[in-house]
Design a protein around this motif. Structure first.
Motif, mmCIF file in Angstrom:
data_model
loop_
_atom_site.group_PDB
_atom_site.id
_atom_site.type_symbol
_atom_site.label_atom_id
_atom_site.label_comp_id
_atom_site.label_asym_id
_atom_site.label_seq_id
_atom_site.Cartn_x
_atom_site.Cartn_y
_atom_site.Cartn_z
ATOM 1 N N SER A 1 0.843 -1.202 0.000
ATOM 2 C CA SER A 1 0.000 0.000 0.000
ATOM 3 C C SER A 1 0.871 1.241 0.000
ATOM 4 N N ASP A 2 0.392 2.299 -0.665
ATOM 5 C CA ASP A 2 1.162 3.534 -0.737
ATOM 6 C C ASP A 2 0.481 4.616 0.082
ATOM 7 N N SER A 3 0.959 5.837 -0.067
ATOM 8 C CA SER A 3 0.482 6.921 0.787
ATOM 9 C C SER A 3 -0.748 7.612 0.232
ATOM 10 N N VAL A 4 -1.255 7.204 -0.920
ATOM 11 C CA VAL A 4 -2.435 7.834 -1.500
ATOM 12 C C VAL A 4 -3.664 7.384 -0.711
ATOM 13 N N ARG A 5 -4.374 8.340 -0.133
ATOM 14 C CA ARG A 5 -5.521 7.958 0.683
ATOM 15 C C ARG A 5 -6.725 7.630 -0.196
ATOM 16 N N PRO A 6 -7.565 6.704 0.245
ATOM 17 C CA PRO A 6 -8.768 6.399 -0.517
ATOM 18 C C PRO A 6 -9.758 7.561 -0.508
ATOM 19 N N VAL A 7 -10.609 7.602 -1.504
ATOM 20 C CA VAL A 7 -11.726 8.542 -1.567
ATOM 21 C C VAL A 7 -12.772 8.107 -0.539
ATOM 22 N N LEU A 8 -13.418 9.070 0.093
ATOM 23 C CA LEU A 8 -14.472 8.772 1.065
ATOM 24 C C LEU A 8 -15.836 9.063 0.453
ATOM 25 N N GLU A 9 -16.646 8.026 0.303
ATOM 26 C CA GLU A 9 -18.003 8.169 -0.216
ATOM 27 C C GLU A 9 -19.007 7.869 0.886
ATOM 28 N N ILE A 10 -19.979 8.765 1.037
ATOM 29 C CA ILE A 10 -21.028 8.602 2.038
ATOM 30 C C ILE A 10 -22.347 8.304 1.333
ATOM 31 N N ALA A 11 -23.009 7.240 1.762
ATOM 32 C CA ALA A 11 -24.343 6.927 1.247
ATOM 33 C C ALA A 11 -25.364 7.761 2.007
ATOM 34 N N VAL A 12 -26.125 8.577 1.298
ATOM 35 C CA VAL A 12 -27.124 9.441 1.928
ATOM 36 C C VAL A 12 -28.489 9.154 1.326
ATOM 37 N N GLN A 13 -29.524 9.640 2.027
ATOM 38 C CA GLN A 13 -30.887 9.373 1.565
ATOM 39 C C GLN A 13 -31.728 10.628 1.406
ATOM 40 N N GLU B 1 -23.932 13.349 11.379
ATOM 41 C CA GLU B 1 -22.819 14.255 11.132
ATOM 42 C C GLU B 1 -21.579 13.872 11.930
ATOM 43 N N ARG B 2 -21.770 13.398 13.139
ATOM 44 C CA ARG B 2 -20.617 13.021 13.972
ATOM 45 C C ARG B 2 -19.821 11.884 13.342
ATOM 46 N N ILE B 3 -20.521 10.911 12.776
ATOM 47 C CA ILE B 3 -19.831 9.784 12.155
ATOM 48 C C ILE B 3 -19.087 10.232 10.903
ATOM 49 N N VAL B 4 -19.731 11.100 10.100
ATOM 50 C CA VAL B 4 -19.069 11.587 8.886
ATOM 51 C C VAL B 4 -17.811 12.371 9.243
ATOM 52 N N ARG B 5 -17.924 13.247 10.226
ATOM 53 C CA ARG B 5 -16.750 14.042 10.616
ATOM 54 C C ARG B 5 -15.649 13.150 11.189
ATOM 55 N N ARG C 1 -16.811 1.112 9.432
ATOM 56 C CA ARG C 1 -16.812 2.157 10.455
ATOM 57 C C ARG C 1 -15.456 2.858 10.414
ATOM 58 N N PRO C 2 -15.378 4.079 10.900
ATOM 59 C CA PRO C 2 -14.091 4.784 10.868
ATOM 60 C C PRO C 2 -12.943 3.985 11.482
ATOM 61 N N GLN C 3 -13.226 3.227 12.523
ATOM 62 C CA GLN C 3 -12.158 2.453 13.166
ATOM 63 C C GLN C 3 -11.643 1.310 12.288
ATOM 64 N N ASP C 4 -12.361 1.000 11.203
ATOM 65 C CA ASP C 4 -11.923 -0.048 10.286
ATOM 66 C C ASP C 4 -11.061 0.485 9.143
ATOM 67 N N VAL D 1 -10.373 10.543 10.635
ATOM 68 C CA VAL D 1 -9.552 9.340 10.629
ATOM 69 C C VAL D 1 -8.837 9.174 9.291
ATOM 70 N N LEU D 2 -9.564 9.396 8.205
ATOM 71 C CA LEU D 2 -8.983 9.181 6.879
ATOM 72 C C LEU D 2 -7.860 10.169 6.589
ATOM 73 N N HIS D 3 -8.013 11.386 7.083
ATOM 74 C CA HIS D 3 -6.993 12.409 6.851
ATOM 75 C C HIS D 3 -5.911 12.421 7.931
ATOM 76 N N GLY D 4 -6.059 11.570 8.940
ATOM 77 C CA GLY D 4 -5.062 11.517 9.996
ATOM 78 C C GLY D 4 -5.036 12.757 10.853
ATOM 79 N N ILE D 5 -6.200 13.392 11.039
ATOM 80 C CA ILE D 5 -6.285 14.605 11.843
ATOM 81 C C ILE D 5 -6.369 14.222 13.319
#
Length: 264
Positions: free
Chosen positions: A10-22, A248-252, A205-208, A257-261
């Motif tokens: 794996s390299d340092s390119v982070r995956p795209v984050l897609e959210i399923a919304v309704q 919103e809390r889960i999305v944030r 989940r973000p922890q995954d 997590v994905l950006h390592g903030i």
């Protein structure tokens, strides 16, 4: 490639984050929280997702113009083997979805033997491109949804979708959830070799994120939803009706997590 091997590739390119919304609130939350892309559907919890309305697509496209809207085209719940009426309904939904502002479509279908329904998959992508051209557009994404997770031969299905020109595959690697399918996801990204995007989804989940991202997938897909009780009543889903909302809390947290903030 096994998951243990993928950890070293794996390299340092982070995956795209897609959210399923309704709904439009979910689209607005996803954009404001920093997601990269949204998929729009309806009845996600009860059915796994169905085609949203024209109005929902239009309003979500307006609410999240930076993200674009990937619209699910699926006429019913249940299995992915569709009869002629099912297929006709889905093909008929392509034009209005694009007219309403969809930037991509999420589709899929299998034959009775558990393989990609090649004729239907070709009709879907050809119809999408024809309608996009009519609208003066050339940038339509085509995602093959989690029907992929019940195919009888993942490598054959992968090659079929590449040959048809699909943009990406949404998959858990055939497992009940993406975290459980890391070996298959690593294998799929190895086979794809950049020719088609592999997007991990299903029970994420973000922890995954760390473990699943290590497989080399191009994107992570999650619903980030919570359920609230609603007064239903006769004709309204019963006295204990529930409504699914984007949390919103889960999305944030997913973005963080994905950006390592670091935690504030």
């Amino acid at each position: 490639m096994r998951y243990a091997d993928a950890l070293h590739h794996s390299d340092s390119v982070r995956p795209v984050l897609e959210i399923a919304v309704q709904d439009v609130k979910g689209a607005r939350i996803a954009q404001q929280a920093g997601a990269d892309r949204i998929e729009l559907c309806s009845a996600l919890g009860p059915t796994g997702g169905l085609t949203p309305s024209f109005g929902a697509i239009r309003l979500c496209a307006e609410a999240a113009p930076q993200l674009g809207v990937q619209v699910l085209i699926r006429s019913r719940g249940g299995d992915f083997v569709y009869d002629d009426d099912d297929k006709a309904m889905q093909l008929a939904d392509v034009r209005p979805a694009l007219e309403a502002g969809a930037s991509g479509l999420v589709v899929g279908g299998l034959d009775a033997n558990g393989s990609v329904d090649i004729r239907f998959a070709r009709l879907l992508i050809e119809t999408a491109h024809e309608e996009a051209e009519r609208l003066g557009r050339s940038d339509i994404d085509m995602t093959f949804h989690r029907a992929f997770d019940v195919v009888n031969d993942r490598r054959k299905a992968l090659e079929t979708l590449i040959s048809l020109g699909y943009t990406r595959i949404l998959t858990s690697g055939g497992a009940p959830s993406a975290p459980e399918g890391v070996n298959a996801l690593a294998e799929l990204t190895d086979w794809a070799a950049g020719r088609i995007e592999i997007m991990a989804g299903g029970g994420l989940r973000p922890q995954d994120f760390s473990a699943v991202s290590a497989t080399g997938v191009d994107a992570l897909h999650l619903s980030a939803k919570h359920v609230v009780k609603s007064a239903g009543g006769p004709g309204g889903g019963g006295v204990d009706a529930m409504i699914e909302r984007t949390d919103e809390r889960i999305v944030r947290e997913a973005v963080r997590v994905l950006h390592g903030i670091p935690m504030p």
